[in-house]
Design an enzyme around this catalytic site. Structure first.
Site, PDB file in Angstrom:
ATOM      1  N   TYR A   1     -47.874  65.074  62.356  1.00  0.00           N
ATOM      2  CA  TYR A   1     -47.069  65.752  61.231  1.00  0.00           C
ATOM      3  C   TYR A   1     -47.646  67.762  60.943  1.00  0.00           C
ATOM      4  O   TYR A   1     -46.705  67.853  60.527  1.00  0.00           O
ATOM      5  CB  TYR A   1     -48.619  65.423  59.878  1.00  0.00           C
ATOM      6  CG  TYR A   1     -48.292  65.753  58.876  1.00  0.00           C
ATOM      7  CD1 TYR A   1     -47.754  64.594  58.083  1.00  0.00           C
ATOM      8  CD2 TYR A   1     -48.818  67.399  58.048  1.00  0.00           C
ATOM      9  CE1 TYR A   1     -47.772  65.370  55.810  1.00  0.00           C
ATOM     10  CE2 TYR A   1     -48.526  67.241  56.725  1.00  0.00           C
ATOM     11  CZ  TYR A   1     -48.288  66.227  55.935  1.00  0.00           C
ATOM     12  OH  TYR A   1     -47.800  67.041  54.457  1.00  0.00           O
TER      13      TYR A   1
ATOM     14  N   PHE B   1     -20.794  75.981  46.070  1.00  0.00           N
ATOM     15  CA  PHE B   1     -20.179  74.150  46.272  1.00  0.00           C
ATOM     16  C   PHE B   1     -21.555  74.067  44.702  1.00  0.00           C
ATOM     17  O   PHE B   1     -21.897  74.437  44.448  1.00  0.00           O
ATOM     18  CB  PHE B   1     -20.664  73.780  47.298  1.00  0.00           C
ATOM     19  CG  PHE B   1     -20.926  72.477  47.805  1.00  0.00           C
ATOM     20  CD1 PHE B   1     -19.764  71.748  47.508  1.00  0.00           C
ATOM     21  CD2 PHE B   1     -22.332  71.784  47.514  1.00  0.00           C
ATOM     22  CE1 PHE B   1     -19.743  70.807  47.112  1.00  0.00           C
ATOM     23  CE2 PHE B   1     -21.933  70.916  47.362  1.00  0.00           C
ATOM     24  CZ  PHE B   1     -20.563  70.207  47.401  1.00  0.00           C
ATOM     25  N   ASP B   2     -20.768  72.880  44.332  1.00  0.00           N
ATOM     26  CA  ASP B   2     -21.065  71.910  43.269  1.00  0.00           C
ATOM     27  C   ASP B   2     -22.813  72.129  43.220  1.00  0.00           C
ATOM     28  O   ASP B   2     -23.401  72.522  42.556  1.00  0.00           O
ATOM     29  CB  ASP B   2     -21.039  70.979  42.461  1.00  0.00           C
ATOM     30  CG  ASP B   2     -20.905  69.830  43.316  1.00  0.00           C
ATOM     31  OD1 ASP B   2     -20.663  69.838  45.204  1.00  0.00           O
ATOM     32  OD2 ASP B   2     -20.693  68.435  43.346  1.00  0.00           O
TER      33      ASP B   2
ATOM     34  N   ASP C   1     -24.525  80.494  52.341  1.00  0.00           N
ATOM     35  CA  ASP C   1     -24.400  78.617  52.536  1.00  0.00           C
ATOM     36  C   ASP C   1     -23.901  78.259  53.854  1.00  0.00           C
ATOM     37  O   ASP C   1     -22.657  78.754  53.521  1.00  0.00           O
ATOM     38  CB  ASP C   1     -23.689  78.286  51.015  1.00  0.00           C
ATOM     39  CG  ASP C   1     -23.796  77.526  50.981  1.00  0.00           C
ATOM     40  OD1 ASP C   1     -23.905  76.613  52.420  1.00  0.00           O
ATOM     41  OD2 ASP C   1     -23.381  76.506  49.657  1.00  0.00           O
TER      42      ASP C   1
ATOM     43  N   ALA D   1     -23.401  75.641  55.433  1.00  0.00           N
ATOM     44  CA  ALA D   1     -22.394  73.725  55.483  1.00  0.00           C
ATOM     45  C   ALA D   1     -21.337  74.266  56.909  1.00  0.00           C
ATOM     46  O   ALA D   1     -21.677  73.118  57.632  1.00  0.00           O
ATOM     47  CB  ALA D   1     -22.427  73.095  54.833  1.00  0.00           C
TER      48      ALA D   1
ATOM     49  N   LYS E   1     -23.099  69.111  57.896  1.00  0.00           N
ATOM     50  CA  LYS E   1     -22.001  69.119  58.233  1.00  0.00           C
ATOM     51  C   LYS E   1     -21.865  69.660  59.960  1.00  0.00           C
ATOM     52  O   LYS E   1     -21.969  68.985  60.767  1.00  0.00           O
ATOM     53  CB  LYS E   1     -21.294  70.346  57.300  1.00  0.00           C
ATOM     54  CG  LYS E   1     -21.001  69.726  55.999  1.00  0.00           C
ATOM     55  CD  LYS E   1     -22.217  69.480  55.198  1.00  0.00           C
ATOM     56  CE  LYS E   1     -22.020  68.691  53.595  1.00  0.00           C
ATOM     57  NZ  LYS E   1     -23.115  68.763  53.082  1.00  0.00           N
TER      58      LYS E   1
ATOM     59  N   HIS F   1     -20.230  63.825  37.894  1.00  0.00           N
ATOM     60  CA  HIS F   1     -19.106  63.276  38.890  1.00  0.00           C
ATOM     61  C   HIS F   1     -19.894  62.005  39.705  1.00  0.00           C
ATOM     62  O   HIS F   1     -18.667  60.923  40.198  1.00  0.00           O
ATOM     63  CB  HIS F   1     -18.543  64.231  40.079  1.00  0.00           C
ATOM     64  CG  HIS F   1     -18.756  65.144  40.566  1.00  0.00           C
ATOM     65  ND1 HIS F   1     -19.567  66.319  40.242  1.00  0.00           N
ATOM     66  CD2 HIS F   1     -19.081  65.062  41.866  1.00  0.00           C
ATOM     67  CE1 HIS F   1     -20.531  66.598  41.452  1.00  0.00           C
ATOM     68  NE2 HIS F   1     -19.905  65.796  42.565  1.00  0.00           N
TER      69      HIS F   1
HETATM   70  N1  F0G Z   1     -23.379  73.817  50.982  1.00  0.00           N
HETATM   71  C1  F0G Z   1     -21.371  73.567  50.717  1.00  0.00           C
HETATM   72  C2  F0G Z   1     -20.310  73.913  50.869  1.00  0.00           C
HETATM   73  C3  F0G Z   1     -21.890  72.391  50.519  1.00  0.00           C
HETATM   74  O1  F0G Z   1     -20.139  72.099  51.227  1.00  0.00           O
HETATM   75  C4  F0G Z   1     -22.898  70.454  50.491  1.00  0.00           C
HETATM   76  C5  F0G Z   1     -22.417  69.767  50.511  1.00  0.00           C
HETATM   77  C6  F0G Z   1     -23.745  71.660  50.072  1.00  0.00           C
HETATM   78  C7  F0G Z   1     -24.582  73.210  50.358  1.00  0.00           C
HETATM   79  C8  F0G Z   1     -24.833  70.611  50.031  1.00  0.00           C
HETATM   80  O2  F0G Z   1     -25.474  70.007  51.066  1.00  0.00           O
HETATM   81  O3  F0G Z   1     -25.189  67.159  50.580  1.00  0.00           O
HETATM   82  O4  F0G Z   1     -26.780  68.061  52.025  1.00  0.00           O
HETATM   83  O5  F0G Z   1     -27.393  68.592  49.687  1.00  0.00           O
HETATM   84  N2  F0G Z   1     -21.619  69.042  50.508  1.00  0.00           N
HETATM   85  C9  F0G Z   1     -20.913  68.158  50.190  1.00  0.00           C
HETATM   86  C10 F0G Z   1     -19.598  67.563  50.392  1.00  0.00           C
HETATM   87  C11 F0G Z   1     -21.604  66.763  49.807  1.00  0.00           C
HETATM   88  O6  F0G Z   1     -19.204  66.436  50.211  1.00  0.00           O
HETATM   89  O7  F0G Z   1     -18.647  68.586  50.469  1.00  0.00           O
HETATM   90  P1  F0G Z   1     -26.791  69.041  50.841  1.00  0.00           P
END
Ligand code: F0G
Length: 460
Positions: free
Chosen positions: A72, A124-125, A215, A217, A258, A450
């Site tokens: 833990y 990102f969304d 960010d 990813a 990613k 979505h």
């Molecule tokens: N930032 C970016 C640029 C992303 O593309 C994503 C996720 C996230 C943050 C959030 O990360 O999914 O680990 O919580 N993108 C996925 C996509 C879902 O399909 O592009 P997460």
């Protein structure tokens, strides 16, 4: 003869997939209310919904899973991961989280308050969701070239410095908690940001006393493009480029699903102890104790190995070549896509692909459904459904571009699979003038609609 390029790995384990019939798919998509997120995976033949958590791990990663330390507190897997993150990104402070949006939630709980403005290059969304959920504003300062799919600008993820300066100059300093740079810029088509732009954003941020967050990813894919396209970087290693990129940031959020080359996980890392101290409290509340943050010890081990693998030049060459091979094949077939081809996906320009479907009927979703019906291929709409409603007016936001994103999981599909998708897209393209109608909304959630939206066909 010069030997052609091939992947720097071979396949040790396979997972069967199945083709279905058009009749089956017509039933399934209707039952799914024309939302591809609602399909069962076995109803999909080739799944290009996302490159997030869908890739294949290496044998070294699977081996590392077996030696995970599930303690833990103070697990050796945590220490290994923390040291890997420090050595690649140079940040002293590190917190694991269960995925990328969790890292956003923790960091934004520290940084963002109601009434704030957070500029960047197309958030990102989930990032935008976490900003708007806090009643703050996400402002997109991407360069205009990004909105012209035929413009071959090598760094379409760049921020327009004039737009950014305008935001910084017209917003009170204590209301801009950070600038967020998304690497690569997913929404613009997996498009990279140049080192020069990162440097200029840093200089502007310093002038206004605002921190910069990456960010991250797809950070390694971004570094690959810098190496390929930006003068002065050809002789550098990916690790050197990544280190230089991150020397320009105050902190990072990461979706390890990613460029962490794992199926689940995330983290945040930063330079400032006071951020870390405050974020620690939120991490414990939302994610888990500081040394696991929602991840199993074994998963932290696999991530530590994945981060080492993703910055290997031969890995990136294989990855980006596959996406490029396929994207250029679509371009040669006349299919309108965002150019140049980005790092993790091909973004099909749905308005040009289906010129007769009105944008009010969600043209990119119409294309996604057509491609699914044609061949059981699942992509994702990056258009009006994703852009959601304006939080104040509740009107649909119609983005400049409506994309069908076909994301390629890492080390997963062969070029043969992608050739099937190319043929399917060509078939739909040939009958595009017979596709005139899209969808209307039956049900939608108040944010991030979505994922769960229910649609019905607009009849002729
Ligand atoms: N930032 C970016 C640029 C992303 O593309 C994503 C996720 C996230 C943050 C959030 O990360 O999914 O680990 O919580 N993108 C996925 C996509 C879902 O399909 O592009 P997460």
């Amino acid at each position: 003869m010069e030997l052609p390029f091939a992947e720097n790995y071979k396949i040790k384990m396979i997972e069967p997939i199945w083709r279905s019939t058009r009749e089956q798919r017509e039933t399934w998509i209707q039952e799914a209310k024309y939302n591809l997120f609602r399909l069962k995976s076995e109803q999909v033949y080739i799944d290009l919904l996302t490159d997030s958590g869908t890739g294949a791990m290496s044998d070294r990663q699977w081996a590392a899973l077996m030696t995970g330390d599930e303690s833990y507190a103070g697990s050796s897997s945590f220490i290994r991961l923390k040291e890997t993150v420090q050595s690649i990104f140079g940040f002293e402070y590190f917190l694991p989280t269960h995925q990328g949006r969790a890292a956003e939630n923790v960091l934004f709980s520290v940084l963002i308050k109601s009434g704030d403005t957070v500029p960047g290059n197309s958030h990102f969304d989930t990032t935008k969701g976490h900003i708007e959920f806090r009643k703050a504003k996400a402002v997109d300062c991407t360069i205009d070239e990004a909105f012209d799919p035929d413009n071959l600008h090598p760094f379409k993820g760049n921020v327009d410095l004039n737009k950014l300066e305008q935001v910084l100059a017209t917003t009170p300093g204590d209301q801009v908690p950070a600038i967020i740079m998304t690497l690569t810029c997913n929404t613009a088509g997996g498009q990279p940001v140049s080192m020069q732009n990162l440097r200029e954003v840093r200089a502007l941020a310093d002038r206004f006393g605002v921190p910069v967050i990456f960010d991250s990813a797809r950070f390694a894919e971004n570094a690959w493009f810098i190496r390929q396209r930006e003068p002065g970087y050809q002789g550098k290693t990916i690790r050197e480029i990544v280190a230089e990129m991150y020397s320009l940031a105050d902190g990072m959020t990461m979706s390890s699903k990613k460029d962490g080359l794992v199926n689940i996980g995330g983290f945040l890392a930063m330079r400032h102890k006071d951020w870390y101290d405050r974020a620690s409290i939120f991490n414990i509340m939302y994610e888990g104790f500081l040394t696991y943050g929602g991840m199993a010890g074994r998963d932290m081990n696999a991530l530590a190995v994945g981060l080492e693998e993703v910055v290997e030049e031969e890995y990136l060459r294989a990855r980006i070549s596959q996406v490029g091979y396929w994207g250029n094949k679509l371009i040669a077939a006349g299919i309108p896509v965002q150019k140049p081809i980005g790092g993790h996906a091909v973004f099909v320009d749905a308005k040009r692909f289906l010129p007769l479907v009105p944008k009010e009927e969600f043209v990119a979703q119409a294309l996604a459904v057509e491609l699914y019906l044609e061949a059981g291929v699942r992509g994702v709409e990056v258009g009006t459904l994703l852009a959601d409603r304006d939080p104040e007016t509740r009107q649909n936001r119609f983005p400049k571009l409506e994309f069908l994103r076909l994301a390629i999981p890492r080390r997963c599909y062969t070029n043969n699979h992608l050739d099937v998708v190319a043929a399917a897209l060509q078939n739909v393209y040939e009958r595009r003038m017979h596709i005139r109608k899209g969808f209307r909304i039956l049900n939608e959630a108040p944010v991030m609609r979505h994922f769960t939206i229910e649609l019905e066909k607009v009849e002729l």
